[in-house]
Design an enzyme around this catalytic site. Structure first.
Site, PDB file in Angstrom:
ATOM      1  N   CYS A 175       0.794  -1.237   0.000  1.00 58.76           N
ATOM      2  CA  CYS A 175       0.000   0.000   0.000  1.00 58.76           C
ATOM      3  C   CYS A 175       0.821   1.278   0.000  1.00 58.76           C
ATOM      4  CB  CYS A 175      -0.938  -0.014   1.195  1.00 58.76           C
ATOM      5  SG  CYS A 175      -2.212  -1.254   1.036  1.00 58.76           S
TER       6      CYS A 175
HETATM    7  N1  LIG Z   1      -2.499  -6.100   1.783  1.00 60.92           N
HETATM    8  C1  LIG Z   1      -2.978  -5.053   2.408  1.00 60.92           C
HETATM    9  O1  LIG Z   1      -2.656  -4.790   3.559  1.00 60.92           O
HETATM   10  C2  LIG Z   1      -3.963  -4.116   1.725  1.00 60.92           C
HETATM   11  C3  LIG Z   1      -4.658  -3.180   2.516  1.00 60.92           C
HETATM   12  C4  LIG Z   1      -5.562  -2.343   1.921  1.00 60.92           C
HETATM   13  C5  LIG Z   1      -5.771  -2.417   0.532  1.00 60.92           C
HETATM   14  N2  LIG Z   1      -5.076  -3.312  -0.218  1.00 60.92           N
HETATM   15  C6  LIG Z   1      -5.375  -3.364  -1.669  1.00 60.92           C
HETATM   16  O2  LIG Z   1      -6.235  -4.478  -1.906  1.00 60.92           O
HETATM   17  C7  LIG Z   1      -5.951  -5.080  -3.165  1.00 60.92           C
HETATM   18  C8  LIG Z   1      -5.617  -6.551  -2.988  1.00 60.92           C
HETATM   19  O3  LIG Z   1      -4.443  -6.648  -2.201  1.00 60.92           O
HETATM   20  P1  LIG Z   1      -4.007  -7.986  -1.484  1.00 60.92           P
HETATM   21  O4  LIG Z   1      -2.927  -7.594  -0.544  1.00 60.92           O
HETATM   22  O5  LIG Z   1      -5.186  -8.710  -0.950  1.00 60.92           O
HETATM   23  O6  LIG Z   1      -3.402  -8.800  -2.733  1.00 60.92           O
HETATM   24  P2  LIG Z   1      -2.992 -10.347  -2.739  1.00 60.92           P
HETATM   25  O7  LIG Z   1      -1.957 -10.486  -3.798  1.00 60.92           O
HETATM   26  O8  LIG Z   1      -2.702 -10.817  -1.362  1.00 60.92           O
HETATM   27  O9  LIG Z   1      -4.318 -11.090  -3.226  1.00 60.92           O
HETATM   28  C9  LIG Z   1      -4.858 -10.908  -4.500  1.00 60.92           C
HETATM   29  C10 LIG Z   1      -5.524 -12.193  -4.932  1.00 60.92           C
HETATM   30  O10 LIG Z   1      -6.180 -11.948  -6.176  1.00 60.92           O
HETATM   31  C11 LIG Z   1      -6.075 -13.128  -6.976  1.00 60.92           C
HETATM   32  N3  LIG Z   1      -6.304 -12.802  -8.371  1.00 60.92           N
HETATM   33  C12 LIG Z   1      -5.509 -12.138  -9.242  1.00 60.92           C
HETATM   34  N4  LIG Z   1      -6.101 -12.035 -10.431  1.00 60.92           N
HETATM   35  C13 LIG Z   1      -7.307 -12.649 -10.332  1.00 60.92           C
HETATM   36  C14 LIG Z   1      -8.373 -12.882 -11.229  1.00 60.92           C
HETATM   37  N5  LIG Z   1      -8.333 -12.435 -12.496  1.00 60.92           N
HETATM   38  N6  LIG Z   1      -9.451 -13.554 -10.801  1.00 60.92           N
HETATM   39  C15 LIG Z   1      -9.521 -14.011  -9.516  1.00 60.92           C
HETATM   40  N7  LIG Z   1      -8.534 -13.818  -8.616  1.00 60.92           N
HETATM   41  C16 LIG Z   1      -7.437 -13.153  -9.025  1.00 60.92           C
HETATM   42  C17 LIG Z   1      -4.653 -13.601  -6.677  1.00 60.92           C
HETATM   43  O11 LIG Z   1      -4.475 -14.951  -7.046  1.00 60.92           O
HETATM   44  C18 LIG Z   1      -4.546 -13.351  -5.179  1.00 60.92           C
HETATM   45  O12 LIG Z   1      -4.937 -14.485  -4.431  1.00 60.92           O
HETATM   46  C19 LIG Z   1      -4.815  -4.244  -3.763  1.00 60.92           C
HETATM   47  O13 LIG Z   1      -5.355  -3.260  -4.562  1.00 60.92           O
HETATM   48  C20 LIG Z   1      -4.173  -3.612  -2.540  1.00 60.92           C
HETATM   49  O14 LIG Z   1      -3.523  -2.394  -2.853  1.00 60.92           O
HETATM   50  C21 LIG Z   1      -4.191  -4.182   0.350  1.00 60.92           C
END
Ligand SMILES: NC(=O)c1ccc[n+]([C@@H]2O[C@H](COP(=O)([O-])OP(=O)(O)OC[C@H]3O[C@@H](n4cnc5c(N)ncnc54)[C@H](O)[C@@H]3O)[C@@H](O)[C@H]2O)c1
Length: 449
Positions: A286
């Site tokens: 983030c």
């Molecule tokens: N990690 C954090 O602390 C956090 C906090 C707030 C916001 N975010 C935001 O949330 C979003 C997700 O982050 P995250 O940390 O959960 O990512 P992550 O990489 O942990 O998880 C993303 C998931 O999406 C899946 N994915 C990718 N393409 C796909 C598709 N076409 N169809 C289905 N599944 C698919 C991946 O396989 C993965 O399991 C990002 O935009 C991030 O900036 C993250």
């Protein structure tokens, strides 16, 4: 155009009755797309509160793990997953056809940076193209992935309207930024207020209703763009303040003042000050990424975000600064850094989690390796480190190993570290987080950033 120009009052806007009823009775079927750090906690929370939730992910091994009731996210226990799967509240799947059967779709896919540090929203676009194949009347689509203002309306909406259904009447589209903080024991999904903003007012209100079933407080804003930019403001605020305090730490070193003591004293002011702490840089999915989404969008409208650019540059420069600090410390002891054995303590981007994304510790290790320095790391959360040119195994943090190194640099403090023992056996320590002092360990061989 000002995006926040949705008309009518919140109280009088007509909320589509059927979906409203389904949400109220918890009979709405929810599909969470992307079961990572964000998606899995959301899916489990809705499931725990009585909704039927499909968890759709393209990574088959993640889905298999969940089906085997094995959690890969520290904050979610395997026993919780097991119970929800047994009750059929949570159905993990790689089959996109579940979208046909879903009343609500929540998107939690990654939004990384491209090589040139510009936004990569290709995951959002790919997922939207899948959703449109199954889009049906009365469906609510909520984007949770952090992104630049305009993504929901300018990028997703045209794709979703391609087949003739119109937003605000046929289906509903909204944005709600995720604020989850992995590893945070006090603030979890349900007690962090949730911001929502719709492309249409109806979408915003439906999303407000939806989240009010699982979080204590929902904050409605006028339009998806306001909601998109809320998240970017929050993280820009952090990156700029971290940049400021990193600069301050470098100045304090020149002035021979303990920056940590200064921060502790400054934070006793009961108003107008909020403490931020120096360190080896910023990491995680983030804070290191989101402000660059904002500065990219700003450039597209002819605006230069000087504060963000300067803070990013300062933070990205911290591994180099730490490298030169180590070099100077070793020279004082008659040793060239190129001949030193260095132990890096903690490689994840923050304490007590196993997330390595954008971790500045990795940049530091790369700097050491590129200079041909004998480098090892120890991290209770990361048994192996295989990133780009780095291929290493964690060294066990025990006295005979600690004694082998000329200097240990603490980049991320974990609860799993025995600070007293490390300090007793290390020849020299550079503590970039003030973790030793916080743990009540104050030996002469510990130098603070
Ligand atoms: N990690 C954090 O602390 C956090 C906090 C707030 C916001 N975010 C935001 O949330 C979003 C997700 O982050 P995250 O940390 O959960 O990512 P992550 O990489 O942990 O998880 C993303 C998931 O999406 C899946 N994915 C990718 N393409 C796909 C598709 N076409 N169809 C289905 N599944 C698919 C991946 O396989 C993965 O399991 C990002 O935009 C991030 O900036 C993250």
């Amino acid at each position: 155009m000002r995006y926040s120009s949705l008309r009518g009052s919140v109280a009088t806007a007509a909320i589509p009755k059927k979906l409203n009823r389904l949400i109220d009775s918890k009979k709405a079927k929810i599909c969470v797309i992307g079961l990572g750090y964000v998606g899995l906690p959301i899916a489990t929370e809705f499931a725990k509160r009585g909704f039927s939730v499909y968890g759709f992910d393209t990574k088959a091994e993640r889905v298999k793990k969940l089906k085997d009731a094995s959690s890969y996210i520290s904050d979610i226990s395997s026993s919780a997953i097991k119970l929800l799967i047994r009750k059929k509240r949570l159905i993990p799947t790689t089959d996109q056809a579940v979208l046909r059967d879903s009343d609500v779709v929540i998107i939690c896919v990654p939004t990384p940076l491209r090589n040139k540090r510009t936004p990569d929203i290709s995951y959002i676009i790919r997922v939207t193209k899948v959703i449109v194949k199954y889009l049906h009347a009365g469906q609510l689509i909520v984007l949770e992935s952090t992104t630049y203002p305009g993504t929901t309306r300018e990028v997703m909406l045209p794709i979703l309207e391609m087949r003739g259904l119109k937003e605000g009447r046929g289906f509903f589209l909204a944005f709600s930024p995720e604020r989850i903080d992995p590893g945070n024991k006090r603030y979890k999904f349900s007690n962090i207020p949730k911001v929502v903003g719709g492309v249409s007012k109806e979408a915003g209100l439906l999303t407000k209703k939806l989240y009010s079933k699982v979080v204590n407080k929902v904050v409605y804003v006028n339009g998806a763009e306001s909601a998109e930019v809320v998240k970017l403001l929050e993280n820009t605020f952090r990156i700029v303040n971290i940049g400021l305090i990193n600069e301050f730490a470098m100045l304090c070193e020149k002035l021979d003042i303990d920056v940590w003591e200064v921060i502790e004293a400054a934070k006793t002011k009961p108003f107008g000050f909020m403490p931020f702490y120096p360190g080896p840089g910023v990491g995680g999915h983030c804070i290191s990424t989101d402000p660059l989404y904002l500065s990219w969008k700003a450039r597209r409208v002819g605006f230069v975000t000087k504060m963000i650019d300067l803070a990013s540059k300062t933070n990205l420069g911290m591994p180099k600064y730490i490298f030169s600090k180590i070099e100077a410390l070793l020279i004082k002891r008659g040793m060239k850094i190129s001949k030193a054995k260095i132990l890096v303590l903690g490689v994840t981007y923050k304490k007590d989690v196993k997330d390595l994304r954008e971790s500045p510790a990795i940049d530091l290790i790369e700097l050491f390796k590129r200079s041909g320095i004998d480098t090892a790391y120890s991290d209770p959360h990361v048994p192996y480190l295989k990133i780009d040119s780095i291929d290493m195994r964690s060294v066990e943090c025990i006295p005979k190993n600690i004694r082998r190194f000329d200097i240990a640099v603490l980049t991320t403090g974990h609860k799993g570290f025995n600070y007293k023992q490390i300090a007793q056996h290390a020849k020299l320590i550079l503590d970039t987080r003030n973790a030793f002092e916080k743990a009540g360990v104050g030996l002469k061989n510990i130098i603070k950033l």
